[in-house]
Design an enzyme around this catalytic site. Sequence first.
Site, short mmCIF file in Angstrom:
data_model
loop_
_atom_site.label_atom_id
_atom_site.label_comp_id
_atom_site.label_asym_id
_atom_site.label_seq_id
_atom_site.Cartn_x
_atom_site.Cartn_y
_atom_site.Cartn_z
N LYS A 93 0.94 -1.27 -0.28
CA LYS A 93 -0.09 -0.35 -0.13
C LYS A 93 0.97 1.08 0.02
O LYS A 93 1.35 1.59 1.07
CB LYS A 93 -0.72 0.42 1.73
CG LYS A 93 -2.24 1.07 1.33
CD LYS A 93 -2.25 1.06 2.65
CE LYS A 93 -1.45 2.65 3.54
NZ LYS A 93 -1.59 3.87 2.94
N GLU A 106 10.61 1.83 9.22
CA GLU A 106 12.18 2.19 8.69
C GLU A 106 11.00 3.39 8.73
O GLU A 106 10.76 4.10 8.29
CB GLU A 106 12.19 2.37 7.65
CG GLU A 106 13.08 0.51 6.98
CD GLU A 106 15.19 0.80 7.46
OE1 GLU A 106 14.64 1.65 8.00
OE2 GLU A 106 15.30 -0.09 7.52
P1 NAD Z 1 2.85 8.31 7.23
O1 NAD Z 1 3.60 7.53 9.02
O2 NAD Z 1 2.17 9.42 8.04
O3 NAD Z 1 2.78 7.17 6.70
C1 NAD Z 1 3.41 6.36 5.77
C2 NAD Z 1 2.45 5.52 6.02
O4 NAD Z 1 1.48 4.73 6.70
C3 NAD Z 1 1.40 6.31 4.52
O5 NAD Z 1 1.65 4.60 4.09
C4 NAD Z 1 0.35 5.83 5.51
O6 NAD Z 1 -1.42 6.08 4.55
C5 NAD Z 1 0.12 4.20 6.48
N1 NAD Z 1 -0.55 4.79 7.67
C6 NAD Z 1 -1.30 5.69 8.00
N2 NAD Z 1 -1.61 5.44 9.07
C7 NAD Z 1 -1.49 4.43 9.60
C8 NAD Z 1 -2.23 2.98 10.86
N3 NAD Z 1 -2.19 3.30 11.58
N4 NAD Z 1 -1.76 1.98 10.61
C9 NAD Z 1 -0.56 1.71 9.23
N5 NAD Z 1 -0.50 2.39 7.75
C10 NAD Z 1 -0.40 3.97 8.51
O7 NAD Z 1 4.14 9.11 7.27
P2 NAD Z 1 4.57 9.37 5.72
O8 NAD Z 1 4.46 11.16 6.43
O9 NAD Z 1 3.97 9.32 4.80
O10 NAD Z 1 6.40 9.71 5.51
C11 NAD Z 1 6.92 10.48 6.16
C12 NAD Z 1 7.89 10.01 7.42
O11 NAD Z 1 8.70 8.84 6.82
C13 NAD Z 1 9.21 11.03 7.51
O12 NAD Z 1 8.89 10.16 8.92
C14 NAD Z 1 10.26 9.75 7.48
O13 NAD Z 1 11.33 11.00 7.81
C15 NAD Z 1 9.96 8.61 7.47
N6 NAD Z 1 10.81 7.88 6.74
C16 NAD Z 1 11.82 7.47 6.76
C17 NAD Z 1 12.53 6.46 6.28
C18 NAD Z 1 13.31 5.26 6.85
O14 NAD Z 1 14.04 4.41 5.73
N7 NAD Z 1 13.76 5.16 7.60
C19 NAD Z 1 12.50 6.41 4.84
C20 NAD Z 1 11.74 7.22 4.37
C21 NAD Z 1 11.17 8.32 5.39
#
Ligand code: NAD
Length: 469
Positions: free
Chosen positions: A167, A240
């Site tokens: 997803k 991650e």
């Molecule tokens: P987010 O946590 O808002 O969303 C990530 C994903 O989780 C989306 O697909 C979202 O729809 C889904 N999601 C939302 N609520 C959920 C739930 N309750 N259960 C399961 N899935 C759910 O993050 P974002 O704003 O899309 O991304 C930015 C963040 O990602 C930043 O903190 C960034 O540092 C991090 N990131 C980390 C890495 C890494 O490899 N460490 C790489 C890229 C981004």
Amino acid sequence: MPQYAMTIGGARVTGTATFEVVNPATGRPHAEAPDCDEGQLDDAFTAAHEAYKSWRRNERARRRALHAAADLLTRRTGQLAPVLTAEQGKPLKDAAYEIGGAAWWLRYAADLPIPHEVMRDDPAAHVEVVRRPMGVVAAITPWNFPLMLACWKIGPALLAGNTMVLKPSPWTPLTTLAFGELMREVLPPGVLNVVSGLDPLGASMTAHPVPRKISFTGSVATGTKVAVAAARDLKRVTLELGGNDPAIVLDDADPHAVAPQLFRYAFENNGQLCSAIKRVYVPERLHDDLVGAMAKLAAEARVGNGFEASVQFGPVNNRPQLERIIDLVADARDRGAHIAAGGEPGVGPGYFYRPTIVTGVGDDARVVAEEQFGPVLPILPYRSVEEAVRRANDTHFGLDASVWGGNTERAAEVAEGLECGTTWINTHFAVHPGRPFGGHKFSGIGVENGRLGLEAFTEVQVRHSPLPR
Ligand code: NAD
């Protein structure tokens, strides 16, 4: 508006409902994605479960299929890159670069050896340790590098013999949906299912009884919810999560020489990178020179619609993220910060924000203490290296860090004091599909990539037989 479709059991599936996807350069919806309902999610997990029965059996076929997937993706870069630019905002050449990286990751995974160890082989016993697939993997990705981060999961998970329901983020579902359609040409039905929907779909996936593993990339806040959901039926997790990477400039660095590199790794993808440099610590003596050099680079940056050839930085991906950047800069201003460059959103309906250099704030300013995940960089003076290391470590985050100096041995000694998953000397975000990548502390659990990343998609099985085979 174009309508994208999901891939479930090898078939094209449209949604009973849809949601709009906004082009961040215009602020206007430009396509629709399916909002997967519970029945369709069940279908996806059932298809993955069925496909697992045969997919897990033939390692050579899996390697061939992953090579075919990488080759097909490479051939279709020109088709997918504009889809990525339109939904994510990044310049077209960066979109093509991301797709090239995604293909590289798939190709590299296709050839990774699956670990297998003989622990004893004598007249009394033969004991070996093998790696078995886990079953169905639920993979959830963020909006900054949607296809690249999906392929970090797809390659090793599928190679190990698992199948997947994937997803993407609701902010950037289109490239991943288009990729899912493409993969129907090279993967058996049900091996890779791609669904799209709003955040609750992610929660439904983590609560679903079929997947045995959740591979999640996203924020700390959501990662924590994923860990709680996974605990209920002991699903395995790799998380991650976010970072707040410090860069420590040592007193033997040339501020004019390091500025372009620091700028590059702070503002790559508009700072929307887990591993972007998010705080720079610099000796007091070099502070003004470094700020001047960085502010000049920021002022010269070309920001605009990613479809225009000369553009270096596109818009911020979405309105909440733009508003967050505006809030963080306002908080810094309230605390008496000096904005050396940028500091204002661009005009127009797109989510533009110029690269911004902030100085004169303490470590408690939100732009320092929190993950900004956008085009704003605080530069912070320090008096002693011990102080800089202490301040760099004084955070829940622990993804990566870098140390910059003329004497690389000394820089490496300083880096030894840093609490994080990766340290770099005189560079940052040098990643490779063969190297483990992951965070300490709140930045994650486990790693992706390389042998260790592959092992995270397997269960250990010890096989003990009384006679040598
Ligand atoms: P987010 O946590 O808002 O969303 C990530 C994903 O989780 C989306 O697909 C979202 O729809 C889904 N999601 C939302 N609520 C959920 C739930 N309750 N259960 C399961 N899935 C759910 O993050 P974002 O704003 O899309 O991304 C930015 C963040 O990602 C930043 O903190 C960034 O540092 C991090 N990131 C980390 C890495 C890494 O490899 N460490 C790489 C890229 C981004």
